[in-house]
Each structure stands twice: as structure tokens, then as C-alpha cells.
Enzyme design. Structure first.
Site, PDB file in Angstrom:
ATOM      1  NE  ARG A   7      -2.893   0.916   3.429  1.00  0.00           N
ATOM      2  CZ  ARG A   7      -3.681   0.626   4.471  1.00  0.00           C
ATOM      3  NH1 ARG A   7      -4.802  -0.045   4.269  1.00  0.00           N
ATOM      4  NH2 ARG A   7      -3.361   0.967   5.693  1.00  0.00           N
ATOM      5  CE  LYS A  19      13.040  -1.701  11.713  1.00  0.00           C
ATOM      6  NZ  LYS A  19      11.910  -2.637  11.966  1.00  0.00           N
ATOM      7  N   PRO A  20      10.632  -2.882   7.629  1.00  0.00           N
ATOM      8  CG  PRO A  20      11.260  -5.090   7.128  1.00  0.00           C
ATOM      9  CD  PRO A  20      11.738  -3.657   7.033  1.00  0.00           C
ATOM     10  CB  ALA A  21       6.935  -5.060  11.924  1.00  0.00           C
ATOM     11  N   GLY A  56       1.274   2.465  12.309  1.00  0.00           N
ATOM     12  CA  GLY A  56       1.562   1.910  13.629  1.00  0.00           C
ATOM     13  C   GLY A  56       0.757   2.622  14.695  1.00  0.00           C
ATOM     14  CB  SER A  57       1.103   2.636  18.345  1.00  0.00           C
ATOM     15  OG  SER A  57       2.360   3.248  18.597  1.00  0.00           O
ATOM     16  CD  GLU A  97      -3.571   2.782   9.242  1.00  0.00           C
ATOM     17  OE1 GLU A  97      -4.142   2.784  10.363  1.00  0.00           O
ATOM     18  OE2 GLU A  97      -3.076   1.772   8.734  1.00  0.00           O
ATOM     19  CG  LEU A  98      -1.001   7.572  13.518  1.00  0.00           C
ATOM     20  CD1 LEU A  98      -0.912   8.904  14.247  1.00  0.00           C
ATOM     21  CD2 LEU A  98       0.354   6.878  13.476  1.00  0.00           C
ATOM     22  NE  ARG A 103     -10.274  -7.711   7.715  1.00  0.00           N
ATOM     23  CZ  ARG A 103      -9.345  -6.853   7.289  1.00  0.00           C
ATOM     24  NH1 ARG A 103      -8.387  -7.278   6.492  1.00  0.00           N
ATOM     25  NH2 ARG A 103      -9.383  -5.585   7.639  1.00  0.00           N
ATOM     26  CB  CYS A 134      -5.498   0.115  12.726  1.00  0.00           C
ATOM     27  SG  CYS A 134      -5.360  -0.011  10.930  1.00  0.00           S
ATOM     28  CD  GLU A 151      -5.967   0.090  18.154  1.00  0.00           C
ATOM     29  OE1 GLU A 151      -6.223  -0.157  16.957  1.00  0.00           O
ATOM     30  OE2 GLU A 151      -5.020   0.824  18.512  1.00  0.00           O
ATOM     31  CB  SER A 209      -9.358  -2.594   3.578  1.00  0.00           C
ATOM     32  OG  SER A 209      -9.095  -2.297   4.931  1.00  0.00           O
TER      33      SER A 209
END
Length: 486
Positions: A170, A185-187, A239-240, A261-262, A289, A295, A391, A450
Site C-alpha cells: 500500500r 523498514k519492516p516490523a 503503527g501506534s 496511519e495510526l 479478521r 487498526c 484499543e 479496506s
């Protein structure tokens, strides 16, 4: 246990040489870190642990590749993105198995994510060749105004663990369509899927240096290196909200173009006029899901008093029927991502029960070393309970009963978050409520919001900017206007 197919695919990735810089796969300057299967706690791979040295090298490569890539004809970039999609769909089973291995999600969820993730390459292949600009006379006369767009430049992309394929594509697809080069940078929980996609991007023929990947455990060091590098002109983070605030402060020092996008706290509203069967079907998707680790997941259920008993009973039956277990056993729900995540979900549910809430329904979980939390329906939840204020990020559905629409809206909107929401009811009533909910996205009589063709994003502290649709491409473009003497 890791299957022979997964072992073969993993071996081909060479995760120990998982830093990608300028087309070269290399070891990390820090060493390696372990990737754990949350369903078994088995260490499935040792991945190159990149650091600040690798982060800077990645920017060097992205800067070097930028002039040629941004000068490519839009059609040429488009054709390459189409090829990436084809390769992802060719390898859908391998990618899904890899994702289930490192993330724990069910194979059905993983296959669905691969298809969804690949669709971003098709959408932005199409958007890449749709020019957007303007031309006209100035009001005073004597000049013409030409409005055009240019790539932002080198973009730093930071992705989360819960959707390791979709959150990467995305960002990558619109960046490449716009003519940007990227450092990603991937998690650290789920780097393997990104490494696999990066190899497919190279196989498709995308030039060296256009996409660079730096996995690593010290995310702060890597991302800070990028944010303090004057050659990096864009950051896109998912992320957060807490981490997003930190990155925004850092980005402010150089006025870096940002997309965030939090976090979310999505309400799921069921009115008295709702089709209950449809609402249950939507609730199972919106809540469960990816095991509720999304999120956009329905976080709190507001059900009208007239239908609360029926809705709770039918939702409970559906939850109790869920199969929980490792992906290779045909399960509906996998584990939470880590011991920390399991402890967090357990804590908030236990505190709610201690305060008077009741566990009304629960699915069975296997006896396992994995981080399996039972899908749960909780009733008797006050509107101000932490269970609905925070959350959850897990398979827990707290139900609050309502009967006054104005009070409902006040409660629903009383949060710092505003990412997604869901409303079920007769269309006129549902749309009236949906328009008054403070959220960037509202599913009206459906449990999924989505879509690559729709602008994904939130309001308030759920983020800045949009991903998907035309808006997602514009996040990677700068507007330029030319005033021409006529």
C-alpha cells in the site's frame, strides 16, 4: 512445525542476508535477530539486523536511483507494477504460508491478504498513467497557469506486523507509480514477507536501488537516521498513535512530508432496524479478521436494546463455533503476535470482569505453547469501561446496550481516535448515523472498509493523509505551478 515447502522458500530468501541496498542483498551491520512463530514459539529464521550504517547506505542507493527512475515514462513504471502483481499472484501459496509462519494468522486470512496486497500494484499501475494537472488563464490576463506534479523524492516507509504484505504494498506501489524511490523498514516481528516481496519486485525488473529494505530490531535508530537525513523527503508510517507522535516531532525538525496511519477504536453500531443476520456476518469480519489485530477492527459494539438479546446470542454462537489454532490445521483464528500482546488483552478483559462485566461466550483454544487467546464476547460493559475506551487489538467483542441516538453518538465520538466505524440499520437511518460519526471510514451495512480504490485513513489522532485511491498517489507527489507569460 515448519513444513518442507516453507523451509525451501525461507532458504531461498536467505534472511541472514536480508538487508537490500542498491540491488545487493547483504548481512546486517548489527548482526541477526530471531523471528518467532507465535503459534508455536519456534524460532523460524534469523534475519539480518540492520543499523544506522545500513540505513544510510539505503538512502545512498535510493538517491542514486532517483533521477533515472523518476524520468521513466509513466507507462514503463506501470508495466513493471503490473508484473509485480502477476508474480505475487503466482506465489500466493508460498507468500501465504510464509506470512502465516511469522504472523500466525490463518491461511485463509493470509491468502486473502496476498491477493489484496497485490491489487495495490494493479491499481497504481493504472493510476501511474493518468496524468493530473491544470492549465488556464490567470484572472488578470496576460499569463497562463500550468499546474503539474513531481515526485516527492526518496520516501521512507515504515510498516507494522499485523498485515506485513498489504501494509508494504500500500506504500510501495504508489511511491513507485509517482516516480519516488524508497527505503523500507519492516516490523521486526514479521520481516520475511517483505523480503519475499522485495525479491519479486527485483524479479519483475524494477531497477536496483529503487526499493531498498533495512530490517532491524532497533527501529528508532533506523528511522531516526532517515528522518535526520536531508535527502529523505517523505515518511509514511503505519503503527501506534504513540509512536506516530514521536515521528511527527522528529519530522517537524526538517518539515518532512508525512503520512501517518495510526491507532483506532472502531465502533460497531447496530440499530433496531438492522438486519441481524447481516450484522452478525459483518461483525465476524470486522472483529475477528486477523484475530482482531487490525487498526480497523471493530473494537466496541453498541447494540440497540430492542435487538441486544438476539444479537448477543447469535454473535455468541458464531464465536463459539470459531476454530482456534495454528494455520496449518485449517483454523479460523490464529494466535496473538506475542506474549506481550497476550498479556495486554488478558489484562483489559480481566479488569472489566472484575468491575462487573460478564464473559458471555467464548471459543475453545488448543493446548499449546502459542499465544492463543480465546475469541470472547463480553456483556454488561459500561460505556466508560477501559474495555471500550482502549484499543483491544485482540479477538474480544465488548457489547454496550443503547436506546437513545444522541447519547449513542456522543459516546461513540468521545475518543481521540477516528479511523473506522461500522453501522448496521435501515439505509436512511444508517447513513444518517454514519455521517455524524467522527471517522475517516464508515462501513454501512458491511464489515470491511479496506479497498485499494478507496482513500484509507482517519481523522483526529488516527492519522494524517490517505492511502489507496488517487489520494494515495498524491501523497508521493509535490505540486508545482508555472506562470507563463502569454
Amino acid at each position: 512445525m515448519t513444513t518442507s515447502t516453507e523451509t525451501s522458500y525461507l532458504g531461498a530468501l536467505e534472511p541472514g542476508n536480508g538487508v537490500l541496498v542498491g540491488g545487493e542483498w547483504r548481512a546486517g551491520s548489527v548482526g541477526v535477530f530471531d523471528v518467532e512463530n507465535p503459534a508455536t514459539r519456534e524460532i523460524v529464521a534469523e534475519v539480518a539486523d540492520g543499523g544506522t550504517k545500513d540505513a544510510t547506505a539505503a538512502v545512498d542507493a535510493a538517491v542514486a536511483a532517483l533521477p533515472e527512475w523518476s524520468a521513466q515514462a509513466p507507462r514503463a513504471r506501470s508495466d513493471l507494477l503490473v508484473k509485480v502483481r502477476e508474480l505475487m499472484l503466482r506465489d500466493v501459496e508460498e507468500l501465504a504460508a510464509l506470512m502465516a509462519l511469522e504472523n500466525g494468522k490463518s491461511l485463509a486470512d493470509a491468502r486473502g491478504e496476498v491477493s489484496y496486497a497485490a491489487e495495490f500494484f494493479r491499481w497504481y499501475a493504472e493510476e501511474a498513467v493518468r496524468p493530473n494537472g491544470d492549465f488556464g488563464s490567470s484572472p488578470a490576463g496576460g499569463t497562463r497557469t500550468i499546474v503539474t506534479h513531481k515526485p516527492v523524492g526518496v520516501a521512507a516507509l515504515v510498516t507494522p506486523w499485523n498485515f506485513p504484505a498489504a501494509m508494504a504494498t500500500r506504500k510501495i506501489a504508489p511511491a513507485l507509480a509517482a516516480g519516488c524511490t524508497v527505503v523500507l523498514k519492516p516490523a521486526s516481528e514479521t520481516p520475511l514477507t517483505v523480503l519475499a516481496i522485495a525479491r519479486l519486485i527485483a524479479e519483475a525488473g524494477v531497477p536496483d536501488g529503487v526499493v531498498n529494505v533495512v530490517p532491524g530490531e532497533d527501529a528508532a535508530a533506523i528511522v531516526s537516521t532517515w528522518l535526520t537525513d536531508p535527502r529523505v523527503r517523505k515518511i509514511s508510517f503505519t503503527g501506534s498513535t504513540g509512536v506516530g507522535r514521536i515521528l511527527l516531532r522528529q519530522a517537524a525538525d526538517r518539515i518532512v512530508n508525512t503520512s501517518m496511519e495510526l491507532g483506532g477504536n472502531a465502533p460497531f453500531v447496530v440499530t433496531a432496524s438492522a438486519d441481524i443476520e447481516a450484522a452478525i456476518e459483518g461483525a465476524m469480519v470486522a472483529k475477528f479478521r486477523n484475530g482482531g489485530q487490525a487498526c480497523t477492527a471493530a473494537n466496541r459494539f453498541y447494540v440497540h436494546a430492542d435487538v441486544a438479546e438476539e444479537f448477543t446470542s447469535r454473535l455468541g454462537a458464531a464465536v463459539e463455533a470459531l476454530r482456534v489454532g495454528p494455520a496449518d490445521e485449517g483454523s479460523d483464528i490464529g494466535p496473538l503476535i506475542s506474549a506481550k500482546a497476550y498479556a495486554g488483552v488478558s489484562k483489559v478483559v480481566d479488569e472489566a470482569v472484575a468491575a462487573g462485566a460478564e464473559i458471555a461466550h467464548r471459543a475453545d483454544v488448543p493446548e499449546s505453547e502459542g499465544y492463543f487467546y480465546p475469541p470472547t464476547v463480553v456483556t454488561g460493559v459500561p460505556a466508560d469501561s477501559p474495555l471500550v475506551r482502549e484499543e483491544i487489538f485482540g479477538p474480544v467483542a465488548p457489547i454496550v446496550v443503547w436506546d437513545d441516538a444522541e447519547e449513542l453518538l456522543a459516546t461513540v465520538n468521545d475518543t481521540e481516535y477516528g479511523l473506522a466505524a461500522y453501522v448496521y440499520g435501515e439505509m436512511g437511518e444508517a447513513l444518517h448515523l454514519a455521517e455524524r460519526i467522527d471517522a475517516g471510514m464508515v462501513g454501512v451495512n458491511r464489515g470491511l472498509v479496506s479497498d485499494p480504490a478507496a482513500p484509507f485513513g482517519g481523522v483526529k489522532q488516527s492519522g494524517i493523509g490517505r492511502e489507496g485511491a488517487r489520494a494515495g498517489l498524491e501523497e508521493y507527489l509535490e505540486t508545482q505551478y508555472l506562470s507563463v507569460a502569454w
